[in-house]
Design an enzyme around this catalytic site. Structure first.
Site, PDB file in Angstrom:
ATOM      1  N   CYS A 133     -19.468-169.316  46.744  1.00 34.21           N
ATOM      2  CA  CYS A 133     -18.997-169.099  48.103  1.00 34.21           C
ATOM      3  C   CYS A 133     -19.467-167.762  48.648  1.00 34.21           C
ATOM      4  O   CYS A 133     -19.363-167.509  49.833  1.00 34.21           O
ATOM      5  CB  CYS A 133     -17.487-169.254  48.207  1.00 34.21           C
ATOM      6  SG  CYS A 133     -16.545-168.075  47.271  1.00 34.21           S
ATOM      7  N   ASN A 134     -19.998-166.896  47.805  1.00 26.21           N
ATOM      8  CA  ASN A 134     -20.451-165.602  48.298  1.00 26.21           C
ATOM      9  C   ASN A 134     -21.957-165.451  48.362  1.00 26.21           C
ATOM     10  O   ASN A 134     -22.451-164.490  48.932  1.00 26.21           O
ATOM     11  CB  ASN A 134     -19.908-164.484  47.411  1.00 26.21           C
ATOM     12  CG  ASN A 134     -18.501-164.136  47.785  1.00 26.21           C
ATOM     13  OD1 ASN A 134     -18.049-164.500  48.859  1.00 26.21           O
ATOM     14  ND2 ASN A 134     -17.818-163.457  46.913  1.00 26.21           N
ATOM     15  N   HIS A 192     -31.990-157.631  40.122  1.00 25.92           N
ATOM     16  CA  HIS A 192     -31.002-158.268  40.998  1.00 25.92           C
ATOM     17  C   HIS A 192     -30.171-159.294  40.217  1.00 25.92           C
ATOM     18  O   HIS A 192     -28.942-159.306  40.309  1.00 25.92           O
ATOM     19  CB  HIS A 192     -31.704-158.932  42.178  1.00 25.92           C
ATOM     20  CG  HIS A 192     -30.765-159.519  43.183  1.00 25.92           C
ATOM     21  ND1 HIS A 192     -30.126-158.763  44.137  1.00 25.92           N
ATOM     22  CD2 HIS A 192     -30.314-160.780  43.348  1.00 25.92           C
ATOM     23  CE1 HIS A 192     -29.344-159.529  44.867  1.00 25.92           C
ATOM     24  NE2 HIS A 192     -29.437-160.762  44.394  1.00 25.92           N
ATOM     25  N   GLY A 214      -6.357-177.273  47.166  1.00 32.44           N
ATOM     26  CA  GLY A 214      -7.574-177.257  46.372  1.00 32.44           C
ATOM     27  C   GLY A 214      -7.265-176.511  45.087  1.00 32.44           C
ATOM     28  O   GLY A 214      -6.456-175.590  45.077  1.00 32.44           O
ATOM     29  N   MET A 226     -10.903-169.823  41.508  1.00 31.01           N
ATOM     30  CA  MET A 226     -10.521-168.635  42.265  1.00 31.01           C
ATOM     31  C   MET A 226      -9.080-168.742  42.765  1.00 31.01           C
ATOM     32  O   MET A 226      -8.323-167.768  42.735  1.00 31.01           O
ATOM     33  CB  MET A 226     -11.499-168.539  43.437  1.00 31.01           C
ATOM     34  CG  MET A 226     -11.414-167.280  44.211  1.00 31.01           C
ATOM     35  SD  MET A 226     -11.789-165.880  43.185  1.00 31.01           S
ATOM     36  CE  MET A 226     -10.550-164.785  43.805  1.00 31.01           C
TER      37      MET A 226
END
Lengths: 431, 281
Positions: free
Chosen positions: A50-51, A99, A189, A193
């Site tokens: 999601c990020n 990265h 949901g 997280m």
């Protein structure tokens, strides 16, 4: 072999754009196979959370690979290329490796040190491996990545003090409700997280957590762990009047909480405030809900603001982690560069060995002594002669590999060609 | 004696304002504790000043606008301090102290009453009327401050920029609790104030209600606060709408308190008191 990483994250792109480019999970293997058909791509891996959306590929030439990969990523997404270009970052070679290491070590996370990202990368690697898109280079790189992440986690305190998105949400909830004791929360949901956030809330006094999920069995499973009750998604409208904090994390393409639903709930709540935390991509709560009197809505991007403070306090830990990452990047690049020199080195040693054996055998035959201590001594002598003579050329070949951007990559190629000409090793085989 | 105490109290209020300001800027708890202590001392001095004046006059000192503003200031600071005992809203003092200073300064620049209070001023009903109305004004001023605080917090949370100042601000629910209690207590006192006022009017003037401008505006104010309480309790207007209404209602209250007396002639206006009283020995 070169590495290229193309991606966008919570810092470079808003959630709307990230969700445009993140394919639904079951789609990923198909997308990977699609990428594998690109001319430049040898191996490929895709991380979509999601990020962030990150695509890592290995191929021959950096620049055309980066270009193809960018085009492929944008392909089919309803985004103007100009907009996309501003949000994308492209890393090559050691920068791509760095990265990836930083992402896996959670140094690039919305909340530095949050533990989920490593699991998500492992999952992405598994998907790529199963799709046949991850081979020798990416296999090695990803295994190294997991090691680096583990090292960072054990050698710095970056994860232990993890002020995660979850605890940022708790801070906000306390700004709204003061004491969380006796408050009720609802998870819509059953994502990983959401569970973490719920645990934080329970740890701060929230006395009941309800779980609503499309598949009831998953809701039941989670609610048993959290000690709450489970329901299907249809039950949400009814309980909205009772709960105070709602955490949504479904994969639904349509919003679950509409403005109308929230308004109806507010009316029944007699103005008691309602706090929505939307950690789903695409969003589960209509943005307009956040404008209602008594409704507060935070999505993943908003939580960045709250997470900012935690990031600064752990700056020293982050620096230690960056140092670990940096030294591991150098090690991996050396390995990768060595990989390119391998054919030349083995050709060189093979040639030398062939000459040695031929000359040794002829001399021994001339002396009439194919066995015995003298023969062994001569074998040792020739062996060490060859080894010592080749030591410097091999070092030279390897040393030429230290260069990391594509310019010194070209220099490296020229060096290899020169070595091949000097020792008459023939053309470098295409790989 | 009472004048000296009055100035001393004002000095303490000013000091508390400065220290509270330092607290808001530095966010150090030490400043908050110091500010609270200074404000308490100031308020006790203020209480003493009023008590002394009461003894000297033989009546509650509320005959002139000057004295009323002084009482108003005392009520605001007192309401904030007393509510602060139950609700730990640290910035409340930082809002109430300057408001108390402003009311007290306004009182100080007005000319003192020249005439001695008439016997009607010594009536128990009038004392009750003035005391309850002043208490209500103080509490409702705190409600207004609470509403402003609520709007500020709501705005900060919605803006999603949680600066360092925000960390020390109270939670929304705490501010809501403050508004709830202050409104409930303020409205009750106001109702009692209107009843005692009517009884006093019946005793002195022979009728409970005379449609005097002050009475009409008081009724409007009372109705506004009744509506505020009703929407809060029944429709759940606790959020921004409730806060705006609370601020608007306080604006009307201020007009009733100060504006009507200055702009509209009537027996309630501060200058007229002595003459009305004088006509009815």
């Amino acid at each position: 072999m070169n590495l290229v990483l193309v991606g966008l994250n919570h810092r470079t792109a808003p959630v709307e754009l990230r969700e445009c480019l993140a394919p639904p999970e079951p789609e990923i293997p198909r997308r990977l196979q699609e990428a594998m058909r690109l001319e430049q791509v040898r191996e490929v891996l895709m991380v979509a959370t999601c990020n962030r959306v990150e695509v890592l590929a290995a191929g021959e030439d950096g620049d055309p690979l980066a270009e193809q990969l960018t085009r492929w990523l944008a392909d089919g997404a309803p985004v103007r290329p100009a907009v996309l270009k501003e949000s994308l970052y492209v890393h090559q070679g050691h920068e791509a490796v760095r990265h990836l290491f930083r992402v896996a070590a959670s140094l690039d996370s919305l909340v530095v040190g949050e533990p989920q990202i490593l699991g998500q990368i492992k999952e992405a690697f598994r998907t790529a491996a199963e799709a046949g898109a991850s081979r020798s280079v990416l296999n090695r790189l990803l295994h190294k990545t997991f090691q680096v992440a583990k090292k960072v986690r054990t050698e710095t305190r970056i994860g232990s003090a993890a002020v995660s998105v979850a605890s940022a949400a708790v801070d906000l909830a306390r700004k709204i409700f003061d004491d969380l004791a006796g408050r009720k929360a609802l998870l819509i949901g059953a994502g990983e997280m959401a569970e973490l956030a719920a645990e934080h809330l329970l740890g701060h006094g929230v006395n009941r957590v309800m779980v609503a999920n499309r598949t009831l069995s998953r809701a039941v499973e989670l609610s048993e762990r959290l000690g709450g009750e489970a329901m299907g998604l249809s039950g949400v409208a009814d309980v909205l009047a009772e709960v105070d904090i709602v955490i949504t994390s479904t994969g639904s393409p349509e919003p679950i909480i509409t403005r109308r639903l929230a308004r109806a709930a507010l009316r029944r709540r007699r103005g008691r405030p309602l706090f929505f935390i939307d950690i789903a991509v695409p969003r589960d709560v209509e943005p307009k809900v956040g404008e209602l009197d008594g409704c507060y809505l935070y999505d993943v991007d908003d939580l960045t603001e709250v997470a900012e403070a935690g990031r600064q306090s752990r700056a020293a830990e982050a620096r230690a982690a960056e140092r670990i990452v940096e030294s591991e990047v150098v090690k991996f690049m050396n390995w990768l560069a060595g990989l390119r020199a391998v054919p030349t080195i083995s050709a060189l040693t093979a040639k030398a060995e062939a000459i040695r054996i031929a000359e040794l055998n002829r001399t021994l035959r001339d002396l009439g002594q194919s066995e015995g201590p003298q023969a062994q001594a001569m074998d040792r002598l020739t062996r060490s002669l060859v080894k010592k003579l080749l030591h410097d050329p091999i070092l030279f070949i390897k040393g030429g590999e230290r260069g990391q951007d594509h310019r010194s990559r070209r220099a490296q190629r020229e060096q290899l060609a020169m070595v091949r000409r000097i020792f008459n090793l023939g053309q470098e085989p295409e790989d | 004696m009472s004048t000296a105490l009055h100035w001393l109290a004002l000095a303490f209020y000013l000091g508390a304002t400065v220290v509270y300001l330092a607290f808001v800027i530095s966010q150090r708890r030490g400043f908050f504790r110091m500010g609270r202590l200074i404000l308490w001392i100031g308020w006790v001095l203020h209480t003493a000043a009023i008590a002394v004046a009461w003894v000297e006059l033989g009546a509650l000192p509320a005959a002139s606008l000057r004295q009323s503003l002084d009482l108003f200031s005392w009520a605001i600071v007192g309401s904030a301090l007393l509510l602060n005992l139950r609700l730990a809203i640290m910035v409340l003092g930082a809002l109430a102290a300057p408001l108390g200073v402003v009311a007290m300064l306004a009182a100080s620049v007005l000319p003192p009453a020249v005439q001695a209070p008439t016997p009607v001023f010594k009536s128990l009903w009038l004392t009750l009327h003035v005391a309850t109305v002043m208490g209500a004004y103080g509490l409702l001023a705190v409600t207004c401050l609470g509403a402003l605080l609520y709007l500020l917090l709501d705005w900060r949370i919605r803006a999603k920029k949680l600066g360092p100042l925000f960390k020390r601000l109270p939670s929304l629910s705490l501010v809501d609790a403050l508004n709830h209690r202050a409104l409930l207590a303020g409205f009750t006192l106001m109702t009692v104030g209107m009843i005692t006022g009517a009884v006093y009017a019946q005793l002195v003037l022979g009728s409970y209600w005379r449609w005097d401008p002050k009475e009409v505006w008081s009724l409007i104010t009372w109705l506004l606060y009744a509506a505020l309480l009703h929407t809060r309790l029944v429709s759940g207007w606790r959020g921004r709408r409730g806060a705006w209404l609370a601020i608007a209602a306080f604006g009307v209250l201020l007009f009733t308190f100060i504006g009507v007396g200055l702009l509209m002639p009537g027996y309630h206006s501060f200058d007229a008191f002595t003459t009305v009283g004088g006509g009815q020995p």
